[in-house]
Design an enzyme around this catalytic site. Sequence first.
Site, PDB file in Angstrom:
ATOM      1  N   LYS A 250      -0.615   5.184  -5.661  1.00 41.15           N
ATOM      2  CA  LYS A 250      -1.733   5.038  -6.643  1.00 41.15           C
ATOM      3  C   LYS A 250      -2.605   6.249  -6.688  1.00 41.15           C
ATOM      4  CE  LYS A 250      -3.149   1.924  -3.623  1.00 41.15           C
ATOM      5  NZ  LYS A 250      -2.052   1.844  -2.683  1.00 41.15           N
TER       6      LYS A 250
ATOM      7  N   GLY B  42      -1.509   8.618  10.186  1.00 34.39           N
ATOM      8  CA  GLY B  42      -0.358   9.445  10.718  1.00 34.39           C
ATOM      9  C   GLY B  42       0.832   8.369  11.246  1.00 34.39           C
TER      10      GLY B  42
ATOM     11  N   ARG C 132       5.817   4.947   8.855  1.00 35.11           N
ATOM     12  CA  ARG C 132       5.712   3.782   7.964  1.00 35.11           C
ATOM     13  C   ARG C 132       7.277   3.204   8.226  1.00 35.11           C
ATOM     14  NH1 ARG C 132       3.524   7.240   2.897  1.00 35.11           N
ATOM     15  NH2 ARG C 132       1.132   6.910   3.347  1.00 35.11           N
TER      16      ARG C 132
ATOM     17  N   THR D  37      -1.144   8.283   5.448  1.00 34.28           N
ATOM     18  CA  THR D  37      -2.296   9.178   5.288  1.00 34.28           C
ATOM     19  C   THR D  37      -3.504   9.192   5.973  1.00 34.28           C
ATOM     20  OG1 THR D  37      -1.259   8.926   2.947  1.00 34.28           O
ATOM     21  CG2 THR D  37      -3.216  10.120   3.156  1.00 34.28           C
TER      22      THR D  37
ATOM     23  N   ARG E 250     -23.615 -12.564   6.356  1.00 33.88           N
ATOM     24  CA  ARG E 250     -24.755 -12.251   5.773  1.00 33.88           C
ATOM     25  C   ARG E 250     -25.938 -11.863   6.738  1.00 33.88           C
ATOM     26  NH1 ARG E 250     -24.855 -18.096   3.805  1.00 33.88           N
ATOM     27  NH2 ARG E 250     -23.614 -17.908   5.552  1.00 33.88           N
TER      28      ARG E 250
ATOM     29  N   GLY F 218       0.900  -1.452  -0.070  1.00 31.33           N
ATOM     30  CA  GLY F 218      -0.121  -0.054   0.167  1.00 31.33           C
ATOM     31  C   GLY F 218       0.869   1.141  -0.119  1.00 31.33           C
ATOM     32  N   ASP F 219       0.267   2.185  -0.019  1.00 31.65           N
ATOM     33  CA  ASP F 219       0.892   3.627  -0.226  1.00 31.65           C
ATOM     34  C   ASP F 219       1.774   3.672  -1.284  1.00 31.65           C
ATOM     35  OD1 ASP F 219      -0.720   4.217   1.880  1.00 31.65           O
ATOM     36  OD2 ASP F 219       0.590   3.588   3.513  1.00 31.65           O
TER      37      ASP F 219
ATOM     38  N   ASN G 129      -9.801   2.586   5.267  1.00 32.27           N
ATOM     39  CA  ASN G 129      -8.539   2.477   5.687  1.00 32.27           C
ATOM     40  C   ASN G 129      -7.492   2.863   4.688  1.00 32.27           C
ATOM     41  OD1 ASN G 129      -9.525   0.693   3.815  1.00 32.27           O
ATOM     42  ND2 ASN G 129      -8.458  -1.145   4.581  1.00 32.27           N
TER      43      ASN G 129
ATOM     44  N   ASP H  23      12.965  10.568  -6.384  1.00 34.85           N
ATOM     45  CA  ASP H  23      13.329  11.531  -5.941  1.00 34.85           C
ATOM     46  C   ASP H  23      14.094  11.473  -4.520  1.00 34.85           C
ATOM     47  OD1 ASP H  23      10.402  11.570  -5.850  1.00 34.85           O
ATOM     48  OD2 ASP H  23      10.683  13.498  -4.519  1.00 34.85           O
TER      49      ASP H  23
ATOM     50  N   GLN I 292      -4.995  -0.072  -1.163  1.00 36.09           N
ATOM     51  CA  GLN I 292      -4.128  -1.130  -0.431  1.00 36.09           C
ATOM     52  C   GLN I 292      -3.079  -1.583  -1.521  1.00 36.09           C
ATOM     53  OE1 GLN I 292      -7.727  -1.824   0.568  1.00 36.09           O
ATOM     54  NE2 GLN I 292      -7.185   0.005   1.964  1.00 36.09           N
TER      55      GLN I 292
ATOM     56  N   GLY J 159      -5.753   5.622   2.108  1.00 36.42           N
ATOM     57  CA  GLY J 159      -5.462   7.158   2.017  1.00 36.42           C
ATOM     58  C   GLY J 159      -4.891   7.386   0.930  1.00 36.42           C
ATOM     59  N   HIS J 160      -5.418   8.014  -0.038  1.00 41.04           N
ATOM     60  CA  HIS J 160      -4.757   8.310  -1.440  1.00 41.04           C
ATOM     61  C   HIS J 160      -4.552   9.917  -1.419  1.00 41.04           C
ATOM     62  CE1 HIS J 160      -6.591   4.311  -3.193  1.00 41.04           C
ATOM     63  NE2 HIS J 160      -5.595   3.890  -1.890  1.00 41.04           N
TER      64      HIS J 160
ATOM     65  N   VAL K 278       8.975  11.798  -9.641  1.00 43.20           N
ATOM     66  CA  VAL K 278       9.972  12.539  -9.131  1.00 43.20           C
ATOM     67  C   VAL K 278       9.385  13.688  -8.053  1.00 43.20           C
ATOM     68  CG1 VAL K 278      11.624  12.142 -11.004  1.00 43.20           C
ATOM     69  CG2 VAL K 278      10.248  14.134 -10.999  1.00 43.20           C
TER      70      VAL K 278
HETATM   71  P1  GDP Z   1      -1.612   5.678  -2.139  1.00 43.69           P
HETATM   72  O1  GDP Z   1      -2.277   5.151  -1.013  1.00 43.69           O
HETATM   73  O2  GDP Z   1      -1.019   4.305  -2.991  1.00 43.69           O
HETATM   74  O3  GDP Z   1      -2.524   6.647  -3.101  1.00 43.69           O
HETATM   75  O4  GDP Z   1      -0.485   6.433  -1.560  1.00 43.69           O
HETATM   76  P2  GDP Z   1      -0.327   7.716  -0.558  1.00 43.69           P
HETATM   77  O5  GDP Z   1      -1.028   8.863  -0.928  1.00 43.69           O
HETATM   78  O6  GDP Z   1      -0.945   7.051   0.896  1.00 43.69           O
HETATM   79  O7  GDP Z   1       1.178   7.710  -0.173  1.00 43.69           O
HETATM   80  C1  GDP Z   1       1.886   8.245  -1.073  1.00 43.69           C
HETATM   81  C2  GDP Z   1       2.604   9.286  -0.492  1.00 43.69           C
HETATM   82  O8  GDP Z   1       3.751   9.783  -1.584  1.00 43.69           O
HETATM   83  C3  GDP Z   1       1.904  10.826  -0.570  1.00 43.69           C
HETATM   84  O9  GDP Z   1       2.323  11.596   0.314  1.00 43.69           O
HETATM   85  C4  GDP Z   1       2.370  11.283  -2.036  1.00 43.69           C
HETATM   86  O10 GDP Z   1       2.039  12.637  -2.197  1.00 43.69           O
HETATM   87  C5  GDP Z   1       3.465  10.878  -2.144  1.00 43.69           C
HETATM   88  N1  GDP Z   1       4.024  10.723  -3.663  1.00 43.69           N
HETATM   89  C6  GDP Z   1       3.646   9.945  -4.493  1.00 43.69           C
HETATM   90  N2  GDP Z   1       4.306   9.947  -5.553  1.00 43.69           N
HETATM   91  C7  GDP Z   1       5.737  10.693  -5.478  1.00 43.69           C
HETATM   92  C8  GDP Z   1       6.929  10.883  -5.950  1.00 43.69           C
HETATM   93  O11 GDP Z   1       7.150  10.336  -6.977  1.00 43.69           O
HETATM   94  N3  GDP Z   1       7.711  11.487  -5.012  1.00 43.69           N
HETATM   95  C9  GDP Z   1       7.449  11.936  -3.873  1.00 43.69           C
HETATM   96  N4  GDP Z   1       8.352  12.651  -3.072  1.00 43.69           N
HETATM   97  N5  GDP Z   1       6.288  11.950  -3.101  1.00 43.69           N
HETATM   98  C10 GDP Z   1       5.491  11.164  -3.629  1.00 43.69           C
HETATM   99  P1  IMO Z   2      -3.726   2.633   0.624  1.00 43.87           P
HETATM  100  O1  IMO Z   2      -4.907   2.281  -0.204  1.00 43.87           O
HETATM  101  C1  IMO Z   2      -0.978   0.985   3.613  1.00 43.87           C
HETATM  102  C2  IMO Z   2      -2.760  -1.864   6.482  1.00 43.87           C
HETATM  103  C3  IMO Z   2      -2.929  -1.618   7.913  1.00 43.87           C
HETATM  104  C4  IMO Z   2      -2.688  -3.067   8.505  1.00 43.87           C
HETATM  105  C5  IMO Z   2      -3.490  -3.892   7.667  1.00 43.87           C
HETATM  106  C6  IMO Z   2      -4.968  -4.270   8.095  1.00 43.87           C
HETATM  107  O2  IMO Z   2      -3.565   4.097   1.127  1.00 43.87           O
HETATM  108  O3  IMO Z   2      -2.455   2.027   0.087  1.00 43.87           O
HETATM  109  P2  IMO Z   2      -7.018  -2.855   8.126  1.00 43.87           P
HETATM  110  O4  IMO Z   2      -7.563  -1.500   8.685  1.00 43.87           O
HETATM  111  O5  IMO Z   2      -7.259  -2.860   6.648  1.00 43.87           O
HETATM  112  O6  IMO Z   2      -7.805  -4.030   8.719  1.00 43.87           O
HETATM  113  O7  IMO Z   2      -5.416  -3.079   8.599  1.00 43.87           O
HETATM  114  O8  IMO Z   2      -3.477  -3.115   6.300  1.00 43.87           O
HETATM  115  N1  IMO Z   2      -3.490  -1.153   5.427  1.00 43.87           N
HETATM  116  C7  IMO Z   2      -2.710  -0.280   4.745  1.00 43.87           C
HETATM  117  N2  IMO Z   2      -1.353   0.164   4.802  1.00 43.87           N
HETATM  118  N3  IMO Z   2      -2.016   1.510   2.929  1.00 43.87           N
HETATM  119  C8  IMO Z   2      -3.406   1.431   3.074  1.00 43.87           C
HETATM  120  O9  IMO Z   2      -4.173   1.726   1.979  1.00 43.87           O
HETATM  121  C9  IMO Z   2      -3.803   0.319   4.013  1.00 43.87           C
HETATM  122  N4  IMO Z   2      -5.050   0.034   4.136  1.00 43.87           N
HETATM  123  C10 IMO Z   2      -4.705  -1.022   5.183  1.00 43.87           C
HETATM  124  O10 IMO Z   2      -1.848  -0.606   8.270  1.00 43.87           O
HETATM  125  O11 IMO Z   2      -1.178  -3.252   8.711  1.00 43.87           O
HETATM  126 MG    MG Z   3      -2.286   5.674   0.933  1.00 43.37          MG
END
Ligand code: GDP
Ligand code: IMO
Ligand code: MG
Length: 427
Positions: free
Chosen positions: A15, A305, A308, A302, A144, A11-12, A37, A336, A227, A39-40, A417
């Site tokens: 996306k 808090g 990671r 995201t 269900r 995740g994170d 759960n 970057d 995720q 955070g995009h 970047v």
């Molecule tokens: P997601 O859950 O996959 O949508 O990703 P998140 O938004 O939770 O986490 C990605 C973090 O990396 C966010 O704070 C974005 O703003 C940041 N981010 C994404 N791409 C880049 C990148 O190429 N460079 C930097 N420095 N930050 C990035």
């Molecule tokens: P995005 O879409 C990162 C992790 C939690 C925990 C496990 C189970 O932003 O990439 P849950 O609350 O789903 O039962 O927790 O999954 N987790 C994530 N980690 N990015 C996420 O979403 C996540 N959604 C759940 O930290 O380890």
């Molecule tokens: Mg995220």
Amino acid sequence: MNICVVGLQWGDEGKGKIVDLLSESADVVVRYSGGANAGHTVQRDSREKTFALHLLPSGILREKTMCVIANGVALDSEVLLEELAELETRGIKVGDNLRISGRAHLVMDYHKKQDRLSEESLGKAKIGTTIRGIGPCYSDKAMRSTAVRAADLLDLDRLKEKLRVIVEGKNKMFAALYQDSEPLKSEYLFEKCRLWAEALGPMITDTTALLHGAWSQGKRILFEGAQGTLLDLDHGTFPYVTSSNSSAVGLSAGTGMPAKAVDRFLGVVKAYSTRVGAGPFPSEQDNEIGEYIRKKGHEYGTTTGRPRRCGWFDTVCVDYSIKVGGIDEIALQHLDTMSGLKEMKICTGYRYKGKKVDFFPAEAEVLQQVECEYESLDGFEEDITQAMDFAELPAPARKYVERLEEILARPIRYVGVGRGRQQTLTR
Ligand code: GDP
Ligand code: IMO
Ligand code: MG
């Protein structure tokens, strides 16, 4: 062209950023799994404050894009309403461009309570969930008889009675299992549902019909995974996973669209690895390197808090995710963030009890004990956040990308970047 964007790590991966970018040429953007759960983060330009989206598809910042919360999502209406209000205060009005599946399951207060009580009672064995009620909501879906769906908001009399029975049962369970002495009141929950019905009712529809209609009219559909593949309930690092099919395999179940509706599966990765919550992480760097990446990449959750956990890029994990998801090409974010590291390591294999491992292990206990084999590449010092073209990047940065591409045997189409929408190089 219909595209599915899916995370290939934990995740994170960024996306939200890539979906926001690609949504420029999409008619419909669909979330198909997970819930609040997720955070995009989306940033339209590098001077603007970011948007943190939990349930709204990352195409929502474009007025003309139809956004769909499909049946596979665990819908926390409270979070959704907060998100809509936040967008409105920032000048983005959402109305006819959002549709919610009547088949999506609702996250209720007792799900969040159960998530919290369960995690607290597990002590050291806890999963490290986001406490957003995700596991309990999907458990009720499978059960269900104790499930509540978005369509139930359209028949409030029936829902009132249903909630009375469910809440009575939940209160008994909390008291018996966790000695809980603060029972929830079904009238209070019903009052919440009434407000949700008022605000969201007009958006609730059969999104399966909507998506098939869009497909047959040749509209461009973008599916937004939440995720990552390694958090997938069936294919991830069980039990340290989420409770839905967060890999590309969740798309069909989560939308009612066949996999063949997708022309291109785009996998998203970071130039390193991160993980929030508990569970195995073979290439983790719980040291000054991990600390450097966390600080430089602002690696804090995201949604919660939480800091990671950070580590080197792991091609064993990602190669597995590519196979599970049928990934055609890759977006590599955060290149970057790697600047300033003397060397950049890539995990190219695992050893378990001294023996080479030839496929990603299914058991968390095994994964916990594998040793990584690394390849080391030269680092780079330059700030690359202003680069406009891949060819402008310092040679070691290009070499790193090209080496990953070679090992993963998939084209790396996009290179991130920076956070802003424009800070993505297309190759
Ligand atoms: P997601 O859950 O996959 O949508 O990703 P998140 O938004 O939770 O986490 C990605 C973090 O990396 C966010 O704070 C974005 O703003 C940041 N981010 C994404 N791409 C880049 C990148 O190429 N460079 C930097 N420095 N930050 C990035
Ligand atoms: P995005 O879409 C990162 C992790 C939690 C925990 C496990 C189970 O932003 O990439 P849950 O609350 O789903 O039962 O927790 O999954 N987790 C994530 N980690 N990015 C996420 O979403 C996540 N959604 C759940 O930290 O380890
Ligand atoms: Mg995220």
